[in-house]
Design a protein around this motif. Structure first.
Motif, PDB file in Angstrom:
ATOM      1  N   ARG A 137     -66.331 -32.650  51.277  1.00 42.19           N
ATOM      2  CA  ARG A 137     -66.316 -34.102  51.089  1.00 42.19           C
ATOM      3  C   ARG A 137     -65.249 -34.483  50.060  1.00 42.19           C
ATOM      4  O   ARG A 137     -65.193 -33.908  48.966  1.00 42.19           O
ATOM      5  CB  ARG A 137     -67.691 -34.564  50.628  1.00 42.19           C
ATOM      6  N   ILE A 138     -64.405 -35.435  50.414  1.00 38.14           N
ATOM      7  CA  ILE A 138     -63.358 -35.924  49.519  1.00 38.14           C
ATOM      8  C   ILE A 138     -63.646 -37.387  49.202  1.00 38.14           C
ATOM      9  O   ILE A 138     -63.842 -38.207  50.114  1.00 38.14           O
ATOM     10  CB  ILE A 138     -61.963 -35.782  50.152  1.00 38.14           C
ATOM     11  N   ALA A 139     -63.684 -37.709  47.913  1.00 32.12           N
ATOM     12  CA  ALA A 139     -63.936 -39.078  47.476  1.00 32.12           C
ATOM     13  C   ALA A 139     -62.668 -39.690  46.901  1.00 32.12           C
ATOM     14  O   ALA A 139     -61.941 -39.037  46.141  1.00 32.12           O
ATOM     15  CB  ALA A 139     -65.045 -39.103  46.428  1.00 32.12           C
ATOM     16  N   VAL A 140     -62.417 -40.937  47.251  1.00 29.16           N
ATOM     17  CA  VAL A 140     -61.290 -41.701  46.715  1.00 29.16           C
ATOM     18  C   VAL A 140     -61.886 -42.866  45.940  1.00 29.16           C
ATOM     19  O   VAL A 140     -62.522 -43.748  46.524  1.00 29.16           O
ATOM     20  CB  VAL A 140     -60.369 -42.216  47.837  1.00 29.16           C
ATOM     21  N   LEU A 141     -61.683 -42.869  44.626  1.00 33.21           N
ATOM     22  CA  LEU A 141     -62.326 -43.868  43.784  1.00 33.21           C
ATOM     23  C   LEU A 141     -61.382 -44.998  43.398  1.00 33.21           C
ATOM     24  O   LEU A 141     -60.169 -44.815  43.317  1.00 33.21           O
ATOM     25  CB  LEU A 141     -62.876 -43.212  42.512  1.00 33.21           C
ATOM     26  N   SER A 142     -61.962 -46.159  43.120  1.00 27.83           N
ATOM     27  CA  SER A 142     -61.197 -47.281  42.600  1.00 27.83           C
ATOM     28  C   SER A 142     -60.759 -46.994  41.173  1.00 27.83           C
ATOM     29  O   SER A 142     -61.328 -46.136  40.494  1.00 27.83           O
ATOM     30  CB  SER A 142     -62.049 -48.558  42.604  1.00 27.83           C
ATOM     31  N   GLU A 143     -59.761 -47.742  40.714  1.00 26.71           N
ATOM     32  CA  GLU A 143     -59.287 -47.612  39.347  1.00 26.71           C
ATOM     33  C   GLU A 143     -59.986 -48.643  38.457  1.00 26.71           C
ATOM     34  O   GLU A 143     -60.137 -49.799  38.841  1.00 26.71           O
ATOM     35  CB  GLU A 143     -57.767 -47.828  39.297  1.00 26.71           C
ATOM     36  N   THR A 144     -60.441 -48.203  37.286  1.00 30.01           N
ATOM     37  CA  THR A 144     -61.124 -49.113  36.361  1.00 30.01           C
ATOM     38  C   THR A 144     -60.163 -49.775  35.385  1.00 30.01           C
ATOM     39  O   THR A 144     -60.505 -50.790  34.785  1.00 30.01           O
ATOM     40  CB  THR A 144     -62.208 -48.359  35.576  1.00 30.01           C
ATOM     41  N   ASP A 145     -58.974 -49.204  35.207  1.00 27.19           N
ATOM     42  CA  ASP A 145     -57.963 -49.812  34.349  1.00 27.19           C
ATOM     43  C   ASP A 145     -57.419 -51.064  35.031  1.00 27.19           C
ATOM     44  O   ASP A 145     -56.907 -51.005  36.151  1.00 27.19           O
ATOM     45  CB  ASP A 145     -56.834 -48.809  34.088  1.00 27.19           C
ATOM     46  N   ARG A 146     -57.519 -52.200  34.349  1.00 25.22           N
ATOM     47  CA  ARG A 146     -57.133 -53.463  34.968  1.00 25.22           C
ATOM     48  C   ARG A 146     -55.640 -53.529  35.275  1.00 25.22           C
ATOM     49  O   ARG A 146     -55.200 -54.314  36.121  1.00 25.22           O
ATOM     50  CB  ARG A 146     -57.537 -54.623  34.055  1.00 25.22           C
ATOM     51  N   ALA A 147     -54.841 -52.710  34.585  1.00 20.05           N
ATOM     52  CA  ALA A 147     -53.390 -52.711  34.828  1.00 20.05           C
ATOM     53  C   ALA A 147     -53.009 -51.841  36.015  1.00 20.05           C
ATOM     54  O   ALA A 147     -51.854 -51.849  36.438  1.00 20.05           O
ATOM     55  CB  ALA A 147     -52.652 -52.227  33.582  1.00 20.05           C
ATOM     56  N   GLU A 148     -53.974 -51.088  36.554  1.00 20.44           N
ATOM     57  CA  GLU A 148     -53.644 -50.141  37.619  1.00 20.44           C
ATOM     58  C   GLU A 148     -53.878 -50.754  38.998  1.00 20.44           C
ATOM     59  O   GLU A 148     -55.008 -51.107  39.346  1.00 20.44           O
ATOM     60  CB  GLU A 148     -54.477 -48.854  37.458  1.00 20.44           C
ATOM     61  N   THR A 149     -52.829 -50.852  39.780  1.00 16.92           N
ATOM     62  CA  THR A 149     -52.899 -51.460  41.108  1.00 16.92           C
ATOM     63  C   THR A 149     -52.818 -50.437  42.236  1.00 16.92           C
ATOM     64  O   THR A 149     -53.029 -50.784  43.398  1.00 16.92           O
ATOM     65  CB  THR A 149     -51.737 -52.457  41.285  1.00 16.92           C
ATOM     66  N   ARG A 150     -52.505 -49.192  41.896  1.00  9.58           N
ATOM     67  CA  ARG A 150     -52.306 -48.167  42.920  1.00  9.58           C
ATOM     68  C   ARG A 150     -53.641 -47.572  43.374  1.00  9.58           C
ATOM     69  O   ARG A 150     -54.663 -47.720  42.730  1.00  9.58           O
ATOM     70  CB  ARG A 150     -51.395 -47.057  42.381  1.00  9.58           C
ATOM     71  N   VAL A 151     -53.589 -46.865  44.480  1.00 14.02           N
ATOM     72  CA  VAL A 151     -54.770 -46.179  45.006  1.00 14.02           C
ATOM     73  C   VAL A 151     -54.356 -44.761  45.389  1.00 14.02           C
ATOM     74  O   VAL A 151     -53.189 -44.505  45.713  1.00 14.02           O
ATOM     75  CB  VAL A 151     -55.366 -46.948  46.208  1.00 14.02           C
ATOM     76  N   ALA A 152     -55.316 -43.828  45.336  1.00 17.84           N
ATOM     77  CA  ALA A 152     -54.997 -42.403  45.468  1.00 17.84           C
ATOM     78  C   ALA A 152     -54.936 -41.900  46.907  1.00 17.84           C
ATOM     79  O   ALA A 152     -54.654 -40.720  47.134  1.00 17.84           O
ATOM     80  CB  ALA A 152     -56.011 -41.582  44.679  1.00 17.84           C
ATOM     81  N   ALA A 153     -55.207 -42.747  47.877  1.00 10.65           N
ATOM     82  CA  ALA A 153     -55.116 -42.330  49.287  1.00 10.65           C
ATOM     83  C   ALA A 153     -54.695 -43.533  50.116  1.00 10.65           C
ATOM     84  O   ALA A 153     -54.844 -44.685  49.698  1.00 10.65           O
ATOM     85  CB  ALA A 153     -56.452 -41.781  49.782  1.00 10.65           C
ATOM     86  N   THR A 154     -54.175 -43.245  51.282  1.00  6.28           N
ATOM     87  CA  THR A 154     -53.811 -44.287  52.242  1.00  6.28           C
ATOM     88  C   THR A 154     -54.439 -43.910  53.578  1.00  6.28           C
ATOM     89  O   THR A 154     -54.877 -42.764  53.766  1.00  6.28           O
ATOM     90  CB  THR A 154     -52.284 -44.366  52.415  1.00  6.28           C
ATOM     91  N   PRO A 155     -54.495 -44.826  54.524  1.00  2.00           N
ATOM     92  CA  PRO A 155     -55.016 -44.442  55.843  1.00  2.00           C
ATOM     93  C   PRO A 155     -54.281 -43.233  56.436  1.00  2.00           C
ATOM     94  O   PRO A 155     -54.900 -42.388  57.100  1.00  2.00           O
ATOM     95  CB  PRO A 155     -54.780 -45.709  56.672  1.00  2.00           C
ATOM     96  N   GLU A 156     -52.992 -43.134  56.193  1.00  2.00           N
ATOM     97  CA  GLU A 156     -52.225 -41.989  56.695  1.00  2.00           C
ATOM     98  C   GLU A 156     -52.741 -40.670  56.129  1.00  2.00           C
ATOM     99  O   GLU A 156     -52.943 -39.697  56.870  1.00  2.00           O
ATOM    100  CB  GLU A 156     -50.744 -42.161  56.335  1.00  2.00           C
ATOM    101  N   THR A 157     -52.990 -40.623  54.807  1.00  6.02           N
ATOM    102  CA  THR A 157     -53.466 -39.362  54.224  1.00  6.02           C
ATOM    103  C   THR A 157     -54.935 -39.126  54.551  1.00  6.02           C
ATOM    104  O   THR A 157     -55.375 -37.972  54.636  1.00  6.02           O
ATOM    105  CB  THR A 157     -53.239 -39.304  52.698  1.00  6.02           C
TER     106      THR A 157
END
Length: 378
Positions: A2-22
């Motif tokens: 199981r692989i989990a992709v979590l949201s970022e809690t830092d308000r300055a962070e807009t990126r995400v660690a996975a995309t539909p492609e990955t």
């Protein structure tokens, strides 16, 4: 698995660690992928996009991380985020480990195997995993775009019936990945570009992009590069000579972009208050090192300030200002690394703990800090 992709809690962070492609690629490795609801929204990726790629969307971080074998994030999780992680889980992110003893202790106590992507060795097989390069490339591009937006004049030379508009003079300090991309972008915009760096190899790279190289080229300069390709810290004598040369050069510039960083150390001070005051009113400085103390004496993290008529841009998380592109590249960096941690036939996590990539990036394991560079001193 199981692989989990979590949201970022830092308000300055807009990126995400996975995309539909990955996500699709992780699924092909035999993984169930769970994405926290809203994780990709600031990067232009909806929950429906992830579901269409085969991921499950969980309503909370706790639900997403529950029983996950691998947890993916952009930034190091806060201590409060570690409570729901399974002991032995692989936690992979940009960990920013230098000077973060308490955070590393918390990672160890959570009994996760924490991997710091920015410690990836600069070797051929790891190039596709190099998050520093992928993100710095975007930062260099965005720095020039931000400078152009704040600069009250045109960048290229324009010959019109009403008269000629002179090209902007743009000086890039530091010719690493960010600096080289800044040079290339400034050249594409039509600026007259010069650049400096303490590494001798940078001269050829700068000139290959059509910019002029500015540096005191003495014996110390010729020895100023580590085996890993990073800049060495220069002597006080050299810094004084270089500062004198740079000071006279900066006074003639319209835009200055500073990109100098040494891993694990405060950003070197390149622009003094006096240098800023020597520039023409209306000039612009972009300080890409502002999160590490700044290359410019008067820059302020997260602000665009004006000093003596000169604008100094100190945006935080500059790659995140291109969230969709930055997330796409970062997610590919992560996938390339995660792929090496999985047994493709058994479809299970199978970390080779003696692999040089693992040894270079693993911070904590089995409740202790294992990376030699971050061992507790007491």
């Amino acid at each position: 698995m199981r692989i989990a992709v979590l949201s970022e809690t830092d308000r300055a962070e807009t990126r995400v660690a996975a995309t539909p492609e990955t996500v699709k690629k992780y699924k092909s490795l035999g993984a169930d992928v769970v994405v926290q609801a809203g994780a990709g929204l600031q990067a232009g990726l909806s929950d429906a996009d992830f579901e269409a790629a085969g991921a499950t969307v969980a309503g909370s971080a706790a639900d997403a991380a529950k029983d996950a074998d691998i947890v993916l994030k952009v930034r190091r999780p806060a201590e409060s985020e570690l409570t729901g992680l399974k002991p032995g889980a692989l936690l992979i992110a940009i960990m920013d480990p230098y000077g973060q003893e308490a955070a590393l202790k918390a990672l160890a106590e959570a009994k996760v195997a924490a991997f710091s992507m920015e410690l990836m060795p600069r070797i051929t097989r790891a190039q596709v995993m190099d998050v520093l390069s992928s993100q710095a490339n975007l930062a260099g591009y965005r720095a020039v775009v931000d400078a152009a937006a704040e600069y009250g004049r045109a960048i290229p030379m324009m010959m019109t019936a009403a008269g000629t508009v002179p090209a902007a003079r743009i000086f890039v300090m530091g010719a690493g990945v960010a600096g080289l991309q800044a040079i290339a972008t400034a050249r594409r915009l039509g600026g007259i570009v010069t650049a400096t760096d303490v590494r001798p190899a940078a001269k050829e790279q700068v000139e290959s992009l059509g910019a002029k190289f500015v540096a005191v080229e003495d014996e110390e300069f010729r020895q100023a590069e580590t085996a890993g390709g990073y800049a060495k810290e220069m002597s006080a004598e050299y810094r004084a000579k270089q500062a004198e040369l740079v000071a006279s050069h900066i006074a003639k510039q319209d835009i200055v972009v500073t990109t100098a960083l040494i891993p694990g150390r405060p950003a070197p001070r390149l622009l003094t208050r006096e240098m800023v005051e020597s520039m023409k009113p209306g000039s612009v400085i972009v300080d890409l090192a502002v999160e590490r103390g700044g290359n410019c004496e008067v820059s302020k993290p997260g602000e665009v300030v004006e000093h003596n008529g000169v604008k100094i841009i100190g945006h935080l998380n500059v790659p995140g200002r291109l969230a969709a592109t930055a997330s796409n590249l970062y997610a590919k960096n992560l996938y390339a690394f995660v792929e090496t941690l999985i047994d493709k036939e058994a479809k299970t996590v199978a970390v080779k703990w003696d692999d040089e990539l693992v040894k270079a990036t693993c911070l904590t394991r089995d409740g202790v800090i294992v990376h030699t560079a971050f061992q507790p001193t007491a």
